[in-house]
Design an enzyme around this catalytic site. Structure first.
Site, mmCIF file in Angstrom:
data_model
loop_
_atom_site.group_PDB
_atom_site.id
_atom_site.type_symbol
_atom_site.label_atom_id
_atom_site.label_comp_id
_atom_site.label_asym_id
_atom_site.label_seq_id
_atom_site.Cartn_x
_atom_site.Cartn_y
_atom_site.Cartn_z
ATOM 1 N N HIS A 122 -14.554 3.022 7.109
ATOM 2 C CA HIS A 122 -14.894 2.117 6.423
ATOM 3 C C HIS A 122 -16.334 1.149 6.140
ATOM 4 O O HIS A 122 -16.656 0.836 6.792
ATOM 5 C CB HIS A 122 -14.428 0.812 7.134
ATOM 6 C CG HIS A 122 -12.289 0.344 7.591
ATOM 7 N ND1 HIS A 122 -11.950 -0.226 7.787
ATOM 8 C CD2 HIS A 122 -11.510 1.637 7.338
ATOM 9 C CE1 HIS A 122 -10.760 0.263 7.624
ATOM 10 N NE2 HIS A 122 -10.511 0.546 7.542
ATOM 11 N N ARG A 147 -14.231 5.618 3.532
ATOM 12 C CA ARG A 147 -12.870 4.203 2.432
ATOM 13 C C ARG A 147 -14.875 3.321 1.647
ATOM 14 O O ARG A 147 -15.458 2.727 3.178
ATOM 15 C CB ARG A 147 -12.781 3.247 3.698
ATOM 16 C CG ARG A 147 -11.436 2.558 2.505
ATOM 17 C CD ARG A 147 -10.713 2.216 2.957
ATOM 18 N NE ARG A 147 -11.285 0.231 3.943
ATOM 19 C CZ ARG A 147 -10.886 -0.590 4.105
ATOM 20 N NH1 ARG A 147 -9.089 -0.803 3.641
ATOM 21 N NH2 ARG A 147 -10.757 -1.955 4.506
ATOM 22 N N TYR A 159 -11.387 -9.081 1.056
ATOM 23 C CA TYR A 159 -11.111 -7.555 2.113
ATOM 24 C C TYR A 159 -11.791 -7.395 2.166
ATOM 25 O O TYR A 159 -12.641 -6.048 1.240
ATOM 26 C CB TYR A 159 -9.659 -7.846 1.316
ATOM 27 C CG TYR A 159 -9.317 -6.933 2.580
ATOM 28 C CD1 TYR A 159 -8.666 -6.637 3.621
ATOM 29 C CD2 TYR A 159 -8.877 -4.720 1.811
ATOM 30 C CE1 TYR A 159 -8.698 -5.209 4.601
ATOM 31 C CE2 TYR A 159 -8.427 -4.311 1.546
ATOM 32 C CZ TYR A 159 -8.235 -4.343 3.464
ATOM 33 O OH TYR A 159 -7.830 -2.947 4.414
ATOM 34 N N ASP A 226 -8.768 0.458 -1.017
ATOM 35 C CA ASP A 226 -8.372 -0.069 -0.408
ATOM 36 C C ASP A 226 -7.693 -1.278 -1.352
ATOM 37 O O ASP A 226 -8.489 -2.131 -1.441
ATOM 38 C CB ASP A 226 -8.088 -0.445 0.978
ATOM 39 C CG ASP A 226 -6.708 -1.192 1.314
ATOM 40 O OD1 ASP A 226 -5.618 -1.399 0.577
ATOM 41 O OD2 ASP A 226 -6.741 -0.966 2.046
ATOM 42 N N HIS A 228 -5.218 -3.665 -1.939
ATOM 43 C CA HIS A 228 -5.380 -4.380 -1.449
ATOM 44 C C HIS A 228 -3.805 -5.502 -1.476
ATOM 45 O O HIS A 228 -4.268 -7.086 -1.683
ATOM 46 C CB HIS A 228 -6.156 -5.287 -0.482
ATOM 47 C CG HIS A 228 -5.785 -5.835 0.819
ATOM 48 N ND1 HIS A 228 -5.426 -6.771 1.844
ATOM 49 C CD2 HIS A 228 -5.571 -4.089 2.150
ATOM 50 C CE1 HIS A 228 -4.850 -6.418 2.800
ATOM 51 N NE2 HIS A 228 -5.127 -5.164 3.183
ATOM 52 N N GLU A 252 -5.364 3.345 -2.829
ATOM 53 C CA GLU A 252 -4.557 2.946 -1.659
ATOM 54 C C GLU A 252 -3.651 1.262 -2.548
ATOM 55 O O GLU A 252 -4.184 0.915 -2.457
ATOM 56 C CB GLU A 252 -5.167 2.396 -0.311
ATOM 57 C CG GLU A 252 -3.868 1.535 0.948
ATOM 58 C CD GLU A 252 -4.594 1.506 2.268
ATOM 59 O OE1 GLU A 252 -6.373 1.887 2.540
ATOM 60 O OE2 GLU A 252 -4.147 0.520 2.977
ATOM 61 N N GLU A 278 1.295 0.440 4.171
ATOM 62 C CA GLU A 278 1.700 0.144 5.162
ATOM 63 C C GLU A 278 2.184 -1.306 6.156
ATOM 64 O O GLU A 278 2.591 -1.675 7.087
ATOM 65 C CB GLU A 278 -0.553 -0.569 5.573
ATOM 66 C CG GLU A 278 -0.864 -1.355 4.951
ATOM 67 C CD GLU A 278 -2.339 -2.194 5.005
ATOM 68 O OE1 GLU A 278 -3.638 -0.726 5.027
ATOM 69 O OE2 GLU A 278 -2.734 -3.038 4.594
ATOM 70 N N ARG A 299 1.520 5.804 4.006
ATOM 71 C CA ARG A 299 0.401 4.635 4.792
ATOM 72 C C ARG A 299 0.339 3.943 5.892
ATOM 73 O O ARG A 299 0.061 3.560 6.939
ATOM 74 C CB ARG A 299 -0.089 3.886 3.816
ATOM 75 C CG ARG A 299 -1.095 4.232 2.741
ATOM 76 C CD ARG A 299 -2.671 4.922 3.923
ATOM 77 N NE ARG A 299 -3.228 3.425 3.942
ATOM 78 C CZ ARG A 299 -4.254 3.509 5.390
ATOM 79 N NH1 ARG A 299 -3.583 4.323 6.132
ATOM 80 N NH2 ARG A 299 -4.439 2.281 5.358
ATOM 81 N N ASP A 332 -6.176 -3.239 14.137
ATOM 82 C CA ASP A 332 -4.827 -4.170 15.053
ATOM 83 C C ASP A 332 -3.502 -3.443 14.762
ATOM 84 O O ASP A 332 -2.995 -4.102 15.188
ATOM 85 C CB ASP A 332 -4.536 -5.145 14.057
ATOM 86 C CG ASP A 332 -4.360 -4.694 12.650
ATOM 87 O OD1 ASP A 332 -5.553 -4.012 11.255
ATOM 88 O OD2 ASP A 332 -3.262 -4.764 11.862
ATOM 89 N N GLU A 355 -6.966 7.090 9.356
ATOM 90 C CA GLU A 355 -7.444 5.602 9.333
ATOM 91 C C GLU A 355 -7.913 5.876 10.302
ATOM 92 O O GLU A 355 -7.358 5.357 11.439
ATOM 93 C CB GLU A 355 -6.933 4.221 8.484
ATOM 94 C CG GLU A 355 -7.879 3.395 8.636
ATOM 95 C CD GLU A 355 -7.059 2.278 8.267
ATOM 96 O OE1 GLU A 355 -6.197 2.458 8.535
ATOM 97 O OE2 GLU A 355 -7.721 1.279 7.721
ATOM 98 N N TRP A 418 -2.552 -11.054 -0.584
ATOM 99 C CA TRP A 418 -4.502 -10.663 -0.236
ATOM 100 C C TRP A 418 -4.690 -9.601 0.754
ATOM 101 O O TRP A 418 -3.609 -8.820 1.018
ATOM 102 C CB TRP A 418 -4.199 -11.961 1.003
ATOM 103 C CG TRP A 418 -5.783 -11.326 1.840
ATOM 104 C CD1 TRP A 418 -6.941 -11.600 2.067
ATOM 105 C CD2 TRP A 418 -5.760 -10.728 3.376
ATOM 106 N NE1 TRP A 418 -7.340 -11.567 2.548
ATOM 107 C CE2 TRP A 418 -7.095 -10.935 3.669
ATOM 108 C CE3 TRP A 418 -5.140 -9.715 3.949
ATOM 109 C CZ2 TRP A 418 -7.605 -9.546 5.096
ATOM 110 C CZ3 TRP A 418 -5.580 -9.688 5.349
ATOM 111 C CH2 TRP A 418 -6.550 -9.608 5.435
HETATM 112 C C1 GCO Z 1 -6.262 -1.125 6.126
HETATM 113 C C2 GCO Z 1 -5.457 -2.451 5.441
HETATM 114 C C3 GCO Z 1 -5.555 -3.185 7.117
HETATM 115 C C4 GCO Z 1 -4.590 -4.726 7.181
HETATM 116 C C5 GCO Z 1 -4.562 -5.131 8.482
HETATM 117 C C6 GCO Z 1 -3.959 -6.301 8.529
HETATM 118 O O1 GCO Z 1 -6.403 -0.387 5.222
HETATM 119 O O2 GCO Z 1 -6.284 -0.443 6.984
HETATM 120 O O3 GCO Z 1 -5.538 -2.885 5.228
HETATM 121 O O4 GCO Z 1 -6.897 -3.079 6.952
HETATM 122 O O5 GCO Z 1 -5.597 -5.697 5.599
HETATM 123 O O6 GCO Z 1 -3.976 -4.361 8.755
HETATM 124 O O7 GCO Z 1 -3.160 -6.864 8.795
HETATM 125 MG MG MG Z 2 -4.854 -1.264 3.184
#
Ligand code: GCO
Ligand code: MG
Length: 418
Positions: A122, A147, A159, A226, A228, A252, A278, A299, A332, A355, A418
Site C-alpha cells: 500500500h 497500490r 480512505y 482502490d 472504495h 478496484e 472484498e 477480491r 484486518d 494484497e 466510505w
Molecule cells: C483493501 C480494503 C481495505 C478495507 C478494509 C475495511 O482493499 O484492502 O479496501 O482497506 O477498507 O478491509 O475493513
Molecule cells: Mg479494497
C-alpha cells in the site's frame, strides 16, 4: 478424529481479531479467522452461541459436510457475520486435516502451482511528495507491485491514505510501532469517525497523480488503485478511461457492487482491468460479474467468504472465464486468514496477485507465522497445516476494544459510501 473443544479467542494487539480454535480428541488443534472489522462482537456471538455447540463430537475430517451443515441448517443464509463464522470453522478444519496428514495445507489443495506469490503493498501520501516516499519505502521493503492512494486537495482525511505526520486531530494508536507506516482505517473510539468526500474533486485530481507516479517510477511497476465503492457507474467509466494511459494492474471497487449490472456500463467504456468483491461473501454475489466477464479479478478474502472451501469454488468458477484471484489481505485479515489465503494462492492455477499489509510487532507476538515475504513474493512455508500458532497468554494481554470503521459525508451532509 472428533472435535472435542471449540474456543473463540478475541484479542486486540494492534487491532481486534477473532480466532476460532478447534481441538480434537487426538490433540491436534486448528485455527480459523473470523475477524469482521468493526462488527467483531456479532461474529463472536454467532460462533459461541450458535456454532460451537454444534461442532462438538463431529468428525473433524468432514470439512465439506460440516460447511454444508452450517450453511443450510441455519436456514438464514449468507451475510458477512454468518460467512465469517463458517470461514473460521472451515479454515480450522483444513488446518487440522493438513496437520493430521503431516503436510502444509497447499499440498492438500493440489500442491504448488508456482514458487512464490506476487504481493502488492500500500503506497499512499497526502501529497505527491509523501506518496513518492511511501512508494520508495515499499520498494525498499521488497514490494514489486504497489497500490497508489492519494490525498485530494480540499478533503481532510481519505480512505487508504496514511495521515501526514503534521495532521492535527488524527487518532493513531501511539502504542503501535508501525503507527506511521501503515494506514489502519478502524479507530478505537466509541463512534465511527466522520470523513469528508467529493467525487468530482477526486476525479479531477487522480489522473494527474498517476501521471506523476508513472513519470517517476517508469512503465514497469504494476500500479493498482482502490475506488472504495464511491463512484456511480458513469463516474467509474470516466475514471477508468482517464487512467488508461497509466496502464493500471487494476481499478478496484469502482462502484458499490451490490449492483452487478453497473459494471456492464463501466466495461463498455474502458479497458482498465476491474477488481471487485472484498465486501462480498458468496459465489452468488459474483454470478453475473463472472459469467458476463464484467471483472478481471476476484477480491474476496478467505475470512469473509466461507473459508477455503467456498472461495476455492468461486475461483474455479472464475477460472473458466479467464478471471484471476486478487485475495483481500489488509491488516484486518489476521495472520491466520492471511496464511489460509497464501496456501490457496500457491495451489490455484488462476492466481493473479495477493494484497499484503504486514502486521505490527504486537500482532506477530500473538500469532507466530511460518509465512515469508522475500523480494516481493510471499510463501506460506512448509510447516504442516496453516503454519500459524496462537499464543493464548499473549492474546490475553490485549483485550477487545470497541473500534469502528469511518463513514463519509458530502459537503451538504449527505452520508456517502466510505
Ligand atoms: C483493501 C480494503 C481495505 C478495507 C478494509 C475495511 O482493499 O484492502 O479496501 O482497506 O477498507 O478491509 O475493513
Ligand atoms: Mg479494497
Amino acid at each position: 478424529m472428533r472435535i472435542e473443544q471449540a474456543e473463540v479467542i478475541v484479542t486486540s494487539p494492534d487491532r481486534n481479531f477473532i480466532t476460532l480454535k478447534l481441538t480434537t480428541d487426538t490433540g491436534i488443534t486448528g485455527l480459523g479467522d473470523g475477524t469482521l472489522n468493526g462488527r467483531e462482537p456479532a461474529v463472536v456471538s454467532y460462533l459461541k452461541d450458535s456454532v460451537a455447540p454444534l461442532l462438538i463430537g463431529r468428525d473433524a475430517h468432514q470439512i465439506e459436510d460440516t460447511w454444508q451443515f452450517l450453511y443450510r441448517s441455519a436456514y438464514w443464509r449468507r451475510g458477512p457475520v454468518t460467512m465469517a463464522a463458517i470461514s473460521a470453522v472451515d479454515v480450522a478444519l483444513w488446518d487440522i486435516k493438513a496437520k493430521a496428514a503431516g503436510m502444509p495445507l497447499y499440498q492438500l489443495l493440489g500442491g504448488a502451482s508456482r514458487t512464490g506469490i506476487l504481493a502488492y503493498g500500500h503506497g499512499s501520501g497526502a501529497s505527491t511528495e509523501e506518496l513518492f516516499d511511501s512508494i520508495r519505502m515499499h520498494q525498499e521493503m521488497g514490494f514489486q507491485a504497489i497500490r497508489v492512494q492519494s490525498g485530494v486537495p480540499g478533503l481532510r482525511a481519505i480512505y487508504g491514505v496514511t495521515p501526514s505526520k503534521t495532521d492535527a486531530g488524527v487518532v493513531t494508536d501511539p502504542g503501535s510501532p508501525d503507527a506511521d507506516q501503515h494506514y489502519e482505517p478502524a479507530q478505537r473510539a466509541a463512534r465511527p469517525p466522520e470523513e469528508d468526500w467529493d467525487t468530482r474533486a477526486y476525479l479531477r485530481h487522480l489522473p494527474g497523480v498517476f501521471e506523476a507516479v508513472r513519470n517517476e517510477f517508469g512503465p514497469d511497476l504494476p500500479l493498482l488503485h482502490d475506488g472504495h465503492h464511491r463512484m456511480t457507474p458513469i463516474q467509474a467509466a470516466k475514471l477508468g478511461k482517464a487512467l488508461e494511459p497509466y496502464d493500471l494492474f487494476w481499478l478496484e471497487d469502482c462502484t458499490p457492487a451490490e449492483n452487478q449490472e453497473a459494471l456492464r456500463l463501466v466495461r463498455q467504456h474502458t479497458t482498465t482491468p476491474l477488481a471487485i468483491g472484498e465486501v462480498f461473501n458468496s459465489v452468488w454475489d459474483y454470478r453475473q460479474l463472472i459469467s458476463e466477464q464484467l471483472i478481471d479479478y476476484v477480491r474476496s478474502s478467505v475470512t469473509h467468504t466461507g473459508g477455503i472451501s467456498h472461495l476455492r469454488k468461486i475461483l474455479d468458477f472464475a477460472a473458466q472465464y479467464q478471471i484471476k484471484s486478487g485475495i483481500h489481505g489488509p491488516t484486518d485479515i489476521s495472520p491466520v486468514g492471511m496464511a489460509a489465503a497464501l496456501h490457496l494462492d500457491l495451489a490455484i492455477h488462476n492466481f493473479g496477485i495477493q494484497e499484503y499489509m504486514p502486521h505490527g510487532q504486537r500482532t506477530n507476538s500473538v500469532f507466530q507465522q511460518s509465512y515469508s515475504f522475500i523480494e516481493g513474493y510471499l510463501h506460506p512455508g512448509e510447516r504442516p497445516g496453516l503454519g500459524v500458532d496462537l499464543d493464548v497468554d499473549a492474546a490475553g494481554r490485549y483485550p477487545y476494544e470497541t473500534a469502528y470503521l469511518p463513514f463519509n459525508r458530502l459537503k451538504d451532509g449527505t452520508v456517502h459510501d466510505w
